[in-house]
Design a protein around this motif. Structure first.
Motif, PDB file in Angstrom:
ATOM      1  N   PRO A  48      12.557  -5.363  18.500  1.00  0.00           N
ATOM      2  CA  PRO A  48      11.865  -4.635  19.561  1.00  0.00           C
ATOM      3  C   PRO A  48      11.663  -5.486  20.817  1.00  0.00           C
ATOM      4  O   PRO A  48      11.738  -4.976  21.933  1.00  0.00           O
ATOM      5  CB  PRO A  48      10.518  -4.281  18.919  1.00  0.00           C
ATOM      6  N   GLU A  49      11.455  -6.797  20.634  1.00  0.00           N
ATOM      7  CA  GLU A  49      11.268  -7.697  21.783  1.00  0.00           C
ATOM      8  C   GLU A  49      12.529  -7.730  22.643  1.00  0.00           C
ATOM      9  O   GLU A  49      12.455  -7.658  23.872  1.00  0.00           O
ATOM     10  CB  GLU A  49      10.931  -9.118  21.309  1.00  0.00           C
ATOM     11  N   ARG A  64      12.944  -4.449  24.535  1.00  0.00           N
ATOM     12  CA  ARG A  64      12.077  -4.421  25.717  1.00  0.00           C
ATOM     13  C   ARG A  64      12.676  -5.245  26.837  1.00  0.00           C
ATOM     14  O   ARG A  64      12.695  -4.821  27.991  1.00  0.00           O
ATOM     15  CB  ARG A  64      10.675  -4.939  25.364  1.00  0.00           C
ATOM     16  N   GLU A  65      13.174  -6.409  26.479  1.00  0.00           N
ATOM     17  CA  GLU A  65      13.747  -7.318  27.462  1.00  0.00           C
ATOM     18  C   GLU A  65      14.937  -6.700  28.200  1.00  0.00           C
ATOM     19  O   GLU A  65      15.105  -6.904  29.401  1.00  0.00           O
ATOM     20  CB  GLU A  65      14.208  -8.573  26.718  1.00  0.00           C
ATOM     21  N   THR A  97      14.388   1.938  25.804  1.00  0.00           N
ATOM     22  CA  THR A  97      13.155   2.612  25.382  1.00  0.00           C
ATOM     23  C   THR A  97      13.394   3.617  24.259  1.00  0.00           C
ATOM     24  O   THR A  97      12.456   4.219  23.740  1.00  0.00           O
ATOM     25  CB  THR A  97      12.482   3.337  26.574  1.00  0.00           C
ATOM     26  N   ILE A 150       9.368   2.699  19.315  1.00  0.00           N
ATOM     27  CA  ILE A 150      10.638   3.021  19.971  1.00  0.00           C
ATOM     28  C   ILE A 150      11.287   4.172  19.197  1.00  0.00           C
ATOM     29  O   ILE A 150      11.631   4.010  18.022  1.00  0.00           O
ATOM     30  CB  ILE A 150      11.570   1.790  20.010  1.00  0.00           C
ATOM     31  N   GLN A 153      18.170   4.381  29.765  1.00  0.00           N
ATOM     32  CA  GLN A 153      17.355   3.464  28.959  1.00  0.00           C
ATOM     33  C   GLN A 153      17.574   3.682  27.467  1.00  0.00           C
ATOM     34  O   GLN A 153      16.828   3.174  26.637  1.00  0.00           O
ATOM     35  CB  GLN A 153      15.873   3.651  29.295  1.00  0.00           C
TER      36      GLN A 153
END
Ligand SMILES: [Mg+2]
Length: 175
Positions: free
Chosen positions: A18-19, A22-23, A27, A61, A110
Motif C-alpha cells: 500500500p505504501e 500511495r507513492e 488509488t 484501497i 489512478q
C-alpha cells in the motif's frame, strides 16, 4: 508513448505494498488472475495471494479482479478472495479497464492494473490511461503452450530493454 510501456515492474504481487501504491498515485487496483494470483488456468492460488489481497483491502484501497478467463472459474476465485470481478475482459482492450475504474469509483488515471502479461495487462492499462504494474509470471504456461512461448519470447525483448533502463521497482524504505 508505446502501449507496451511497462512503468513499474515487480517480482510478484507481494512486493506491491500500500505504501508503494500511495507513492505512485494508485488509488484503486484491478488485478489479473492467471499467473498473477493463481497458477495458470487453475483454481490454485499462489501461497500469499490471499494475504496480499487482504493487505490491499485493509489499506482501504478498493480492488477488483479483471480477467480474460471465463465466468465460472473467475467467480469461484473472486468469491474465495472476497472481491468483485470482471470476467472475459478481453484485455488488451481498454474497455474493461474503464469498467473497473468505474466500478471502484476511482479515476482511471489512478487505477493500477496489476498483471503478468505485457501484451494483455500492460497494454490494456496503457490504452485506458491507467497505471500498469507488471509482475513476473510464476511458471511457464501449460495451456496454449505454443501461443505463450511466442508471447513470452516477444516480451523478453521488451523486458531486457526495461531492465537496462529502469529495472524492478525499488522500495526506498527497504533499500
Ligand atoms: Mg495473466
Amino acid at each position: 508513448m508505446s502501449f507496451h510501456n511497462i512503468s513499474y515492474r515487480f517480482r510478484s504481487v507481494n512486493e506491491i505494498t500500500p505504501e508503494i501504491l500511495r507513492e505512485i498515485g494508485v488509488t484503486g487496483i484491478a488485478v489479473d488472475l492467471d499467473n498473477t494470483l493463481v497458477f495458470d488456468g487453475t483454481i490454485k492460488f499462489f501461497k500469499n495471494s490471499g494475504e496480499w489481497v487482504e493487505s490491499i483491502k485493509a489499506a482501504g484501497i478498493p480492488i477488483v479482479i479483471l480477467s480474460n478467463a471465463i465466468g465460472l472459474r473467475v467467480l469461484f476465485l473472486a468469491k474465495k478472495l472476497g472481491v468483485d470481478y470482471i470476467a472475459m475482459a478481453r484485455k488488451p482492450s481498454p474497455k474493461a479497464v474503464y469498467k473497473a475504474a468505474k466500478r471502484l469509483g476511482v479515476d482511471v488515471a489512478q487505477l493500477g492494473m496489476v498483471g503478468d502479461q505485457i501484451f494483455a495487462d500492460v497494454e490494456a492499462a496503457n490504452r485506458a490511461g491507467a497505471i500498469p504494474l507488471l509482475v513476473d509470471p510464476k511458471a511457464p504456461e501449460v495451456f496454449f503452450k505454443k501461443h505463450f512461448t511466442e508471447i513470452r519470447k516477444k516480451e523478453k525483448v521488451l523486458l531486457e530493454k526495461f531492465n537496462k533502463e529502469v529495472g524492478y521497482y525499488v522500495d526506498k524504505r527497504k533499500a
